[in-house]
Design a protein around this motif. Sequence first.
Motif, mmCIF file in Angstrom:
data_model
loop_
_atom_site.group_PDB
_atom_site.id
_atom_site.type_symbol
_atom_site.label_atom_id
_atom_site.label_comp_id
_atom_site.label_asym_id
_atom_site.label_seq_id
_atom_site.Cartn_x
_atom_site.Cartn_y
_atom_site.Cartn_z
ATOM 1 N N UNK A 8 71.303 42.676 -0.588
ATOM 2 C CA UNK A 8 70.197 43.526 -0.989
ATOM 3 C C UNK A 8 69.289 43.807 0.205
ATOM 4 N N UNK A 9 68.548 44.889 0.117
ATOM 5 C CA UNK A 9 67.626 45.287 1.166
ATOM 6 C C UNK A 9 66.511 44.253 1.323
ATOM 7 N N UNK A 10 66.231 43.885 2.573
ATOM 8 C CA UNK A 10 65.151 42.959 2.887
ATOM 9 C C UNK A 10 64.002 43.741 3.515
ATOM 10 N N UNK A 11 62.810 43.630 2.923
ATOM 11 C CA UNK A 11 61.646 44.375 3.415
ATOM 12 C C UNK A 11 60.598 43.412 3.955
ATOM 13 N N UNK A 12 60.077 43.733 5.145
ATOM 14 C CA UNK A 12 58.985 42.979 5.744
ATOM 15 C C UNK A 12 57.893 43.968 6.138
ATOM 16 N N UNK A 13 56.662 43.538 6.060
ATOM 17 C CA UNK A 13 55.556 44.431 6.405
ATOM 18 C C UNK A 13 54.602 43.750 7.379
ATOM 19 N N UNK A 14 53.876 44.591 8.132
ATOM 20 C CA UNK A 14 52.871 44.134 9.095
ATOM 21 C C UNK A 14 53.446 43.057 10.018
ATOM 22 N N UNK A 15 54.543 43.399 10.702
ATOM 23 C CA UNK A 15 55.204 42.467 11.607
ATOM 24 C C UNK A 15 54.648 42.664 13.012
ATOM 25 N N UNK A 16 54.228 41.582 13.640
ATOM 26 C CA UNK A 16 53.664 41.655 14.983
ATOM 27 C C UNK A 16 54.771 41.981 15.994
ATOM 28 N N UNK A 17 54.510 42.991 16.838
ATOM 29 C CA UNK A 17 55.464 43.380 17.884
ATOM 30 C C UNK A 17 55.207 42.545 19.128
ATOM 31 N N UNK A 18 55.760 41.360 19.142
ATOM 32 C CA UNK A 18 55.564 40.413 20.241
ATOM 33 C C UNK A 18 56.892 40.237 20.962
ATOM 34 N N UNK A 19 57.054 40.890 22.107
ATOM 35 C CA UNK A 19 58.338 40.843 22.806
ATOM 36 C C UNK A 19 58.610 39.511 23.483
ATOM 37 N N UNK A 20 57.654 38.599 23.467
ATOM 38 C CA UNK A 20 57.856 37.289 24.083
ATOM 39 C C UNK A 20 58.657 36.353 23.182
ATOM 40 N N UNK A 21 58.912 36.751 21.946
ATOM 41 C CA UNK A 21 59.707 35.907 21.049
ATOM 42 C C UNK A 21 60.674 36.769 20.248
ATOM 43 N N UNK A 22 61.683 36.124 19.710
ATOM 44 C CA UNK A 22 62.683 36.812 18.898
ATOM 45 C C UNK A 22 62.431 36.512 17.428
ATOM 46 N N UNK A 23 62.351 37.535 16.628
ATOM 47 C CA UNK A 23 62.185 37.400 15.185
ATOM 48 C C UNK A 23 63.547 37.095 14.572
ATOM 49 N N UNK A 24 63.740 35.885 14.076
ATOM 50 C CA UNK A 24 65.041 35.472 13.560
ATOM 51 C C UNK A 24 65.077 35.597 12.042
ATOM 52 N N UNK A 25 66.105 36.261 11.560
ATOM 53 C CA UNK A 25 66.293 36.499 10.125
ATOM 54 C C UNK A 25 67.488 35.683 9.649
ATOM 55 N N UNK A 26 67.278 34.549 8.992
ATOM 56 C CA UNK A 26 68.399 33.743 8.494
ATOM 57 C C UNK A 26 69.125 34.466 7.358
ATOM 58 N N UNK A 27 70.389 34.172 7.203
ATOM 59 C CA UNK A 27 71.208 34.847 6.197
ATOM 60 C C UNK A 27 70.676 34.632 4.786
ATOM 61 N N UNK A 28 70.187 33.419 4.514
ATOM 62 C CA UNK A 28 69.747 33.122 3.142
ATOM 63 C C UNK A 28 68.401 33.737 2.804
ATOM 64 N N UNK A 29 67.729 34.296 3.765
ATOM 65 C CA UNK A 29 66.392 34.834 3.525
ATOM 66 C C UNK A 29 66.445 36.056 2.613
ATOM 67 N N UNK A 30 65.608 36.055 1.589
ATOM 68 C CA UNK A 30 65.493 37.192 0.689
ATOM 69 C C UNK A 30 64.078 37.739 0.650
ATOM 70 N N UNK A 31 63.086 36.900 0.910
ATOM 71 C CA UNK A 31 61.691 37.340 0.919
ATOM 72 C C UNK A 31 60.884 36.326 1.710
ATOM 73 N N UNK A 32 59.684 36.713 2.090
ATOM 74 C CA UNK A 32 58.806 35.785 2.783
ATOM 75 C C UNK A 32 58.836 35.988 4.278
ATOM 76 N N UNK A 33 58.213 35.089 4.989
ATOM 77 C CA UNK A 33 58.087 35.208 6.428
ATOM 78 C C UNK A 33 59.335 34.674 7.129
ATOM 79 N N UNK A 34 59.906 35.444 8.041
ATOM 80 C CA UNK A 34 61.056 34.943 8.806
ATOM 81 C C UNK A 34 60.621 33.893 9.802
ATOM 82 N N UNK A 35 61.559 33.056 10.191
ATOM 83 C CA UNK A 35 61.208 32.022 11.172
ATOM 84 C C UNK A 35 61.350 32.534 12.612
#
Length: 608
Positions: free
Chosen positions: A581-608
């Motif tokens: 299913x589609x995963x939606x995130x909002x107001x994500x900080x564009x910080x190029x000093x780190x990688x936004x990691x999206x785990x496979x089991x994630x369906x909602x909430x803040x990514x690690x």
Amino acid sequence: MTNGRRLNRRRVLLRRSIVACILVTAGVLAIFVAPRWFGKPEVYLPGGDVEGITRSLERSATGSETPFELTDVAAEAGIAFHHFPGRRSTQLPEDMGSGVAWGDYDADGDPDLYLVNISGSLRRTPEELQSSAARNTLYENLGNGSFVDVTERAGVGSRGIGMGACWGDVDGDGRLDLFTTAYGYNHLFVNEGDGRFEETTERAGLGGQGFWTGCSFGDYDNDHDLDLYVSGYVDYAFDPADTLKASNQYEAVLPYTLNPSSYPPISNRLYRNAGDGTFTDVTEFAGVANAAGKSLSITWCDFDMDGWLDIYVANDVSDNVLFKNLGDGRFADNSHEAWVADYRGAMGLAVEDWDHDGDIDIFVTHWLAQENALYRNLLLETPSAAEKTMRFVDEADAKGLGQIALDYIGWGTLLSDLDSDGNLDLLITNGSTFPQKEKPWLLQPMRDQLFWNKGGEEGFFEAGAMASSYFEMANSSRGMAAADYDLDGDVDILILNYGGRAVLLRNDSAQGSALRVQVEGPAGAPSCPGTLIEMFVGSRRAALQMGASVSYMSQSEAVAHLGTGAAAVVDSLRIHRPGRDLLRLSAVVADRSRVLRIPWEMEAGEPR
């Protein structure tokens, strides 16, 4: 008076008639006689410079405009790779390779590097090739901007006539495995997790001799494991008598043994993964053999955004092919309907949303005097969703990328935001297939190209000479791929030069903000090919398909780099994972000093 006026009028008419006759005569002489007296009119020849043909649409940026600064640091980073140390023997397989592949095989958070090699001339015996010092090489990234050669310990140092490589977790254990192609036999190396690999090619069902070129992993049936598509080139067989022949390729005279038109094509292969790292050849059932094509590069991409990965194939001296995924294990050939069944000498592919309209476009590199192609996807310009279909239009000339390529033979290519301003810039590796006259064992070199994307309707401007002294030098380049090897938040470039050393261009350009995203696979592998990422910043929309931009027999790292320019926050992010299913995130900080990691089991909430 009346007779005088009539006489004057007759004199005027007579003068006009004489002038008209002179002009007509001059025109006839210019067309039919002058060429014999003064030589033929100018025509375009590769390498020539004819006003109105090679220069009318050429555009170069100024140093004050372009922010690029790229530095070759291969030696100081510990990359001492030399491609094909032997002498050419004027045979096609020797001149086509090779590629490079970035992948975090040890899952330590930085991209490692695999370089494909040609061990020697085809005049050498198989035993001589296997004893050559030139072999495929794996460099482990130490995380401090340097690399170490771990090939022998890892057991992935194949020798032979190497072509391409790609990383993917084939057995679902969370670790990246490695597949390599060659003129000869392909290899599958399964990651054991302790820094070593086991070759499982035959057991996995991926054996077979041929002239194999590009390869790419993708989950075409949405069953959460990685399938494999491999491109086949031609059925090359050496005959000593052929060395005395010459043949034409697009009216250029080539040795018979270097012309792909001299040999019949071989079919591509689609392998369906059983989920455990073993594969079944489903090519015929799926309808993707591409039997008439001489394929070099292939990509998985959901061009019509229906949730199923399609296939695009770059074919040499044969029509390019777009296979639409029907969702039932089969594909339909939509090449002509989509307006991309282009008959040119196609080599490399860059597949990204360069025009910010939310659908994925295609850039294709070509042979000499053919122009490169920049296909804009018209999908989201159709009136309604019910009428959407895959259609593309070539805008290379209008955007400054067509005529400027006439004098080049293009191979690897990348659309990547080098300065994080939100616009995808373009890199192209070039190299001739013609031998040098004085040293026929060497190929004629060419300059590689870097184009700055000015944004909006402005298009692309050549900026290589202002970015690095490397782009002022001529090489015979082939594969190219991108990765942030030094983890400083920008995109660095690795270029493999045929018969020469590998070049690592560290990106020292001034940078805007950026969002860097990594989507994990089902078992936690640091790669989930086929994931579509959509980013919205204000009125701007951008899309990126993970693993789709394959360059030429190459693979970039599995981290999406989405430049946002001055914007520090991404308004919304949509992540479409294959079969999820589609995963939606909002107001994500564009910080190029780190990688936004999206785990496979994630369906909602803040990514690690």
